[in-house]
Design an enzyme around this catalytic site. Sequence first.
Site, PDB file in Angstrom:
ATOM      1  N   GLY A  70      37.136  38.702  48.893  1.00 54.89           N
ATOM      2  CA  GLY A  70      36.274  37.541  48.765  1.00 54.89           C
ATOM      3  C   GLY A  70      35.550  37.533  47.432  1.00 54.89           C
ATOM      4  CG  ASP A 103      46.437  39.096  44.880  1.00 52.77           C
ATOM      5  OD1 ASP A 103      46.072  39.490  46.003  1.00 52.77           O
ATOM      6  OD2 ASP A 103      45.714  38.418  44.155  1.00 52.77           O
ATOM      7  CD  GLU A 118      40.499  39.107  41.554  1.00 52.40           C
ATOM      8  OE1 GLU A 118      41.508  38.393  41.493  1.00 52.40           O
ATOM      9  OE2 GLU A 118      39.877  39.300  42.612  1.00 52.40           O
ATOM     10  CG  HIS A 165      39.939  42.643  46.777  1.00 54.31           C
ATOM     11  ND1 HIS A 165      40.546  43.153  47.910  1.00 54.31           N
ATOM     12  CD2 HIS A 165      40.789  41.717  46.267  1.00 54.31           C
ATOM     13  CE1 HIS A 165      41.714  42.545  48.080  1.00 54.31           C
ATOM     14  NE2 HIS A 165      41.884  41.671  47.106  1.00 54.31           N
TER      15      HIS A 165
END
Length: 256
Positions: free
Chosen positions: A99, A206, A129, A126
């Site tokens: 998210g 991904d 990024e 995650h």
Amino acid sequence: TAKNLEEATHATVAAIAADNVSYVELRFAPPLHTRGGLTIHEVLDAVVRGLEAGISEFPIKVNLIISAMRHHSESANLALVEQIKTYNHPFIVGFDFAGDEKPDANKEIGTVVAAAKNANLQLTLHSGECNCPHNVVDAIHLGATRIGHGVAIQNDKSVRDLCRDRNVLLEVAPTSNVQTHAVASLADYPLRLFLDENVPCSVNTDNRTVSNTTLSREYQLMAEHCNLTYAEMKKLNMDAMAHSFATSEVKESIRE
């Protein structure tokens, strides 16, 4: 619906097997599939049925990583961990947070991450990024052994050194990273930098549908834009298996 989920899972496994992938970890967020009235356990049941059908049909091994969503409440994500814990299926090997990555994203998830680790789930997050290399540091301190994307650390050698020294693997996804503007272009992709500094990496799709790609295509792009050699491709695959959340027996069979 359960039928949708089962068929989509089977189709995903079939497509990945057609790309000659022999081991894959699929990740998804079960709460996003409950809006039609399914429970978390019913969602997991449907996905597991799809996985079992795909594994029986194709020469591929598959595990699941469950993603919590950063925009969901802590109580909702703790409830998700508890549901996974009670479901207790061997396909479910890892936990992730996905998210919107805010500048202090990983300072807000410690309680849920601790619960996931207590449920014997391995951790990938995650992080990095966006232009937030410090989120990668926070993820490592939380116990992540893999980092989803992590390309922001191209701008911070101290974090690259930390990943190398802690043997934390970056799950890079070239096409996706360009599409989300995490990296300006494939010509600027930092995989060569990571390889030259011995930062562990694996190449990933991904999202095969959104990015309209395959793992083979991602390797081809890296060969074209980062001068990736066949020997380096092999090393990336071996490092990916070493850092996978599979059992030691599966790791050894895939490496062989």
